[in-house]
Design an enzyme around this catalytic site. Structure first.
Site, PDB file in Angstrom:
ATOM      1  N   MET A  80      -3.907  -7.090  -6.961  1.00 52.88           N
ATOM      2  CA  MET A  80      -3.361  -8.137  -7.830  1.00 52.88           C
ATOM      3  C   MET A  80      -4.443  -9.118  -8.284  1.00 52.88           C
ATOM      4  O   MET A  80      -4.318 -10.329  -8.103  1.00 52.88           O
ATOM      5  CB  MET A  80      -2.214  -8.845  -7.105  1.00 52.88           C
ATOM      6  CG  MET A  80      -1.035  -7.927  -6.850  1.00 52.88           C
ATOM      7  SD  MET A  80      -0.663  -6.842  -8.254  1.00 52.88           S
ATOM      8  CE  MET A  80       1.103  -6.848  -8.240  1.00 52.88           C
ATOM      9  N   HIS A 121       0.614   0.829 -13.339  1.00 49.63           N
ATOM     10  CA  HIS A 121       1.433  -0.334 -13.690  1.00 49.63           C
ATOM     11  C   HIS A 121       2.903   0.088 -13.712  1.00 49.63           C
ATOM     12  O   HIS A 121       3.246   1.117 -14.302  1.00 49.63           O
ATOM     13  CB  HIS A 121       1.002  -0.886 -15.056  1.00 49.63           C
ATOM     14  CG  HIS A 121       1.745  -2.132 -15.397  1.00 49.63           C
ATOM     15  ND1 HIS A 121       1.485  -3.341 -14.778  1.00 49.63           N
ATOM     16  CD2 HIS A 121       2.776  -2.358 -16.246  1.00 49.63           C
ATOM     17  CE1 HIS A 121       2.314  -4.259 -15.251  1.00 49.63           C
ATOM     18  NE2 HIS A 121       3.110  -3.690 -16.140  1.00 49.63           N
ATOM     19  N   ASN A 149       1.492   3.018  -2.587  1.00 49.00           N
ATOM     20  CA  ASN A 149       0.767   3.955  -3.476  1.00 49.00           C
ATOM     21  C   ASN A 149      -0.448   4.536  -2.769  1.00 49.00           C
ATOM     22  O   ASN A 149      -0.755   5.717  -2.937  1.00 49.00           O
ATOM     23  CB  ASN A 149       0.362   3.259  -4.783  1.00 49.00           C
ATOM     24  CG  ASN A 149       1.515   3.226  -5.757  1.00 49.00           C
ATOM     25  OD1 ASN A 149       1.840   4.233  -6.377  1.00 49.00           O
ATOM     26  ND2 ASN A 149       2.178   2.080  -5.855  1.00 49.00           N
ATOM     27  N   GLY A 186       0.788  -1.238   0.000  1.00 43.45           N
ATOM     28  CA  GLY A 186       0.000   0.000   0.000  1.00 43.45           C
ATOM     29  C   GLY A 186       0.814   1.279   0.000  1.00 43.45           C
ATOM     30  O   GLY A 186       0.332   2.315   0.472  1.00 43.45           O
ATOM     31  N   LYS A 206     -16.782 -15.495  -9.410  1.00 47.93           N
ATOM     32  CA  LYS A 206     -16.155 -14.167  -9.461  1.00 47.93           C
ATOM     33  C   LYS A 206     -17.239 -13.089  -9.387  1.00 47.93           C
ATOM     34  O   LYS A 206     -17.071 -12.044  -8.772  1.00 47.93           O
ATOM     35  CB  LYS A 206     -15.365 -14.044 -10.764  1.00 47.93           C
ATOM     36  CG  LYS A 206     -14.682 -12.718 -10.908  1.00 47.93           C
ATOM     37  CD  LYS A 206     -13.487 -12.815 -11.824  1.00 47.93           C
ATOM     38  CE  LYS A 206     -12.799 -11.473 -11.904  1.00 47.93           C
ATOM     39  NZ  LYS A 206     -11.374 -11.559 -12.028  1.00 47.93           N
TER      40      LYS A 206
HETATM   41  C1  GAR Z   1       3.056  -1.136  -7.480  1.00 47.62           C
HETATM   42  O1  GAR Z   1       4.363  -1.082  -7.983  1.00 47.62           O
HETATM   43  C2  GAR Z   1       2.060  -1.237  -8.615  1.00 47.62           C
HETATM   44  O2  GAR Z   1       2.435  -0.531  -9.759  1.00 47.62           O
HETATM   45  C3  GAR Z   1       2.068  -2.721  -8.862  1.00 47.62           C
HETATM   46  O3  GAR Z   1       2.074  -3.285  -7.589  1.00 47.62           O
HETATM   47  C4  GAR Z   1       2.829  -2.448  -6.710  1.00 47.62           C
HETATM   48  C5  GAR Z   1       2.025  -2.244  -5.454  1.00 47.62           C
HETATM   49  O4  GAR Z   1       2.778  -1.573  -4.496  1.00 47.62           O
HETATM   50  N1  GAR Z   1       0.937  -3.133  -9.637  1.00 47.62           N
HETATM   51  C6  GAR Z   1       1.003  -4.044 -10.602  1.00 47.62           C
HETATM   52  O5  GAR Z   1       2.016  -4.665 -10.876  1.00 47.62           O
HETATM   53  C7  GAR Z   1      -0.292  -4.285 -11.335  1.00 47.62           C
HETATM   54  N2  GAR Z   1      -0.076  -5.033 -12.514  1.00 47.62           N
HETATM   55  P1  GAR Z   1       2.068  -0.895  -3.248  1.00 47.62           P
HETATM   56  O6  GAR Z   1       1.123  -1.946  -2.638  1.00 47.62           O
HETATM   57  O7  GAR Z   1       3.202  -0.575  -2.332  1.00 47.62           O
HETATM   58  O8  GAR Z   1       1.339   0.314  -3.724  1.00 47.62           O
END
Ligand code: GAR
Length: 201
Positions: free
Chosen positions: A91, A110, A14, A12, A66
């Site tokens: 994910m 992404h 982001n 988390g 789903k």
């Molecule tokens: C981030 O780098 C995001 O871009 C990636 O997962 C990470 C989550 O980090 N997402 C993907 O790869 C989607 N295909 P976070 O939980 O620390 O935000």
């Protein structure tokens, strides 16, 4: 004020960057109404609670389809009057129930320059491939994985002495400043989708 829901499966960071941007007023007129997770041990839930944000965990294994899983999420989103979904390290592939309920109102980040290095390991895949440049993409979500119209992209050069870890750190830094900017553009009504083009008006 637009109400958003941030979907997370893991750390988390982001989500934290969005929380911080709202707090510091870099991101305006946006409220995180709900954090949704498919994973009860996601650290993102702790971050949300610390920031006083409502959370809900919806575990896919508890549903036989789903569609059942997504309908449960939609119920929570509607209760909180969520207008925009922000996938933030979620994910899981968004299915047709959520997609039709929130058409053109779902964003994803992404950690690569789409359409290169789609999937769950965008940073590692670019690194292992020997790419000289990779980056970050924020895009609208459609029915195909990592495919929808692109809102913002920023390149990140792969340096000669980079390790996977050092590259990951630089990519995350870029993510943390790019995502809230895209959310701000959406919240200000500045994104116009025309086919694959996203015009910033
Ligand atoms: C981030 O780098 C995001 O871009 C990636 O997962 C990470 C989550 O980090 N997402 C993907 O790869 C989607 N295909 P976070 O939980 O620390 O935000």
């Amino acid at each position: 004020m637009i109400k958003i829901s941030v979907f997370c499966s893991g750390n988390g960071t982001n989500l934290q960057a969005i929380i911080n941007a709202i707090k510091s007023k870099k991101l305006k007129s946006v409220k995180i109404a709900l954090v949704v997770s498919d994973n009860p041990s996601a650290y993102a839930l702790v971050r949300a609670k610390k920031a006083g944000i409502k959370t809900v965990v919806v575990e896919p294994l508890k549903f036989s389809t789903k569609s059942g899983f997504e309908k449960e999420i939609i119920k929570h989103l509607k209760k909180e009057k969520v207008q925009l979904i922000v996938l933030s390290g979620f994910m899981r592939i968004v299915g047709k129930d959520i997609l039709s309920e929130y058409k053109n109102r779902i964003l994803n980040i992404h950690p690569a320059l789409l359409p290169s290095f789609k999937g769950a390991h965008g940073i590692k895949d670019a690194f292992d491939y020997g790419a000289k440049v990779t980056g970050v993409t924020v895009h609208f979500v459609d029915e195909r994985t990592d495919h929808g119209p692109i809102i913002l992209q920023e390149a990140v050069p792969v340096k000669k002495d980079d390790t996977l870890k050092s590259l990951e750190e630089r990519i995350h830094k870029v993510e943390h400043k790019l995502y809230y900017k895209a959310i701000q553009l959406f919240a200000s009504g500045r994104l116009k989708i025309a086919g694959r083009e996203v015009e910033i008006i």
